[in-house]
Design a protein around this motif. Sequence first.
Motif, PDB file in Angstrom:
ATOM      1  N   ASP A  79      -0.896   1.877 -12.503  1.00 44.41           N
ATOM      2  CA  ASP A  79      -0.270   1.111 -11.427  1.00 44.41           C
ATOM      3  C   ASP A  79       1.166   0.772 -11.796  1.00 44.41           C
TER       4      ASP A  79
ATOM      5  N   GLY B 129       4.139  -1.807 -10.322  1.00 45.52           N
ATOM      6  CA  GLY B 129       4.420  -2.893  -9.403  1.00 45.52           C
ATOM      7  C   GLY B 129       5.847  -2.880  -8.895  1.00 45.52           C
ATOM      8  N   ASP B 130       6.081  -3.577  -7.804  1.00 47.95           N
ATOM      9  CA  ASP B 130       7.406  -3.743  -7.199  1.00 47.95           C
ATOM     10  C   ASP B 130       8.082  -2.408  -6.900  1.00 47.95           C
TER      11      ASP B 130
ATOM     12  N   GLY C 122       8.727   0.782  -0.778  1.00 51.86           N
ATOM     13  CA  GLY C 122       7.971   1.592   0.155  1.00 51.86           C
ATOM     14  C   GLY C 122       8.872   2.536   0.925  1.00 51.86           C
TER      15      GLY C 122
ATOM     16  N   MET D 111      10.602  -2.800   2.056  1.00 51.63           N
ATOM     17  CA  MET D 111       9.187  -2.867   1.684  1.00 51.63           C
ATOM     18  C   MET D 111       9.024  -2.879   0.159  1.00 51.63           C
ATOM     19  N   ARG D 112       8.109  -3.722  -0.306  1.00 52.28           N
ATOM     20  CA  ARG D 112       7.754  -3.748  -1.726  1.00 52.28           C
ATOM     21  C   ARG D 112       6.242  -3.629  -1.847  1.00 52.28           C
ATOM     22  N   MET D 113       5.781  -2.891  -2.826  1.00 49.09           N
ATOM     23  CA  MET D 113       4.355  -2.623  -2.944  1.00 49.09           C
ATOM     24  C   MET D 113       4.016  -2.238  -4.375  1.00 49.09           C
ATOM     25  N   THR D 114       2.716  -2.173  -4.668  1.00 44.80           N
ATOM     26  CA  THR D 114       2.226  -1.596  -5.913  1.00 44.80           C
ATOM     27  C   THR D 114       1.706  -0.200  -5.597  1.00 44.80           C
ATOM     28  N   ALA D 115       2.162   0.773  -6.338  1.00 48.07           N
ATOM     29  CA  ALA D 115       1.717   2.155  -6.147  1.00 48.07           C
ATOM     30  C   ALA D 115       1.230   2.684  -7.495  1.00 48.07           C
TER      31      ALA D 115
ATOM     32  N   ARG E 138       2.004   8.152  -1.695  1.00 44.81           N
ATOM     33  CA  ARG E 138       1.547   6.829  -2.137  1.00 44.81           C
ATOM     34  C   ARG E 138       2.666   5.800  -2.123  1.00 44.81           C
ATOM     35  N   ALA E 139       3.920   6.244  -2.157  1.00 43.07           N
ATOM     36  CA  ALA E 139       5.046   5.310  -2.107  1.00 43.07           C
ATOM     37  C   ALA E 139       5.946   5.542  -0.902  1.00 43.07           C
TER      38      ALA E 139
ATOM     39  N   LEU F  59       1.908   4.730   5.426  1.00 40.22           N
ATOM     40  CA  LEU F  59       2.244   3.369   5.034  1.00 40.22           C
ATOM     41  C   LEU F  59       2.988   2.610   6.130  1.00 40.22           C
TER      42      LEU F  59
END
Length: 377
Positions: free
Chosen positions: A62, A64-65, A68, A73-77, A94-95, A100
């Motif tokens: 994983d 973090g930050d 997207g 957009m900020r996400m965990t991928a 995935r990112a 998404l």
Amino acid sequence: MNILVACDSFKGSLTAVEACTIIAATLGRIHPGWNLRVCPLADGGEGTAELLTGAAQGCWRDVGDVMGPLPGMRMTASYGWVAPSATAIVEMARASGLVLLDAAHRRPLETTTYGTGQLLQAAVRQGARHILLTLGGSATVDGGTGAARALGWRFLDAMGQPVPLGGGSLSTLRRIVPPVNRLPEVTVLCDVVNPLCGAQGAARVFAPQKGATPAQVEMLEQGLAHLAELIQEQLGMNVAVIAGGGAAGGFGAGAVAFLGGRLRGGIAVVMERLRFEQELRSADWVITGEGCLDPTSLHGKVVSGVLERARRFGVPVAVLAGRLQLNAKECTRAGVRHALSVTPEDMPLDEAFARAAELLSCAAERLAARLHPPSRT
């Protein structure tokens, strides 16, 4: 009979594993004596990393930050990691994937591959010696410049300032500045063979699917053409005519120019690693499928890969598709023995997605009545 079930995902409703499992279970219930084997497939789009990581008994890392598809957009991928070979499997969807975003946020002038670059950077820091980058299902048309920027490349305007992220700013680009560090070996898995620009290029063929208006399509086309010119002038590479350069909004071309990537057909790599031909040799029938069987299915997609290899071994092919957009003559010409639509023509898409498992099982029941031991020549 020996039946091999080898489907792609039915995008938006079923993964490749789920689709294969449903078909095999249905056929097994109707014909308990049949020998049924499953080999879920992917072509570089969504689900490819999951299949390859699982086949290699890898794990997931994983990050973090991660940005997207839109800059805000900020996400965990995550990316796949195969420890013995220090191989990272990075799936851009995935990112930076279209899945998404909801329909209201599909803004192809602004969407960026920056988050995919962050996953690549994380893999490099992990010590990756080889990277598999899967392209497909993207929300982007930025030529891979966002990912390159996350890896240290700079893209400057006439004033020497960084151009904004996204494909809409490519026409203002004047200077490309490479980073000092280089990446390990990068193999890029593409699900299309389209070039970067032109009538069959990234903008004109795929940008409308990502929310682009006709005017925006032309703006993106001009931006990608301008990017190709600068890559030729400043980096000495002609990426405009590379087969697969138009994959993922031009990321195919960008991966060659900025990542030193080698483009390969995604389905070929997946089949090699899953030993698909070995599974196929003893099959009397192979059943494949995807969400929509249309002309693109015959060029670089899972169905085309199955058809090509089944032809070599004389194995007949049946296709179950969410929707059929090839007529009977086109299917026969392509080598498809039976093609069945999973979804009734008048059924709304939302209902079809909600009932996907039930509808696929019903289609498999109809197909079962058509499968007979083939005569081999």
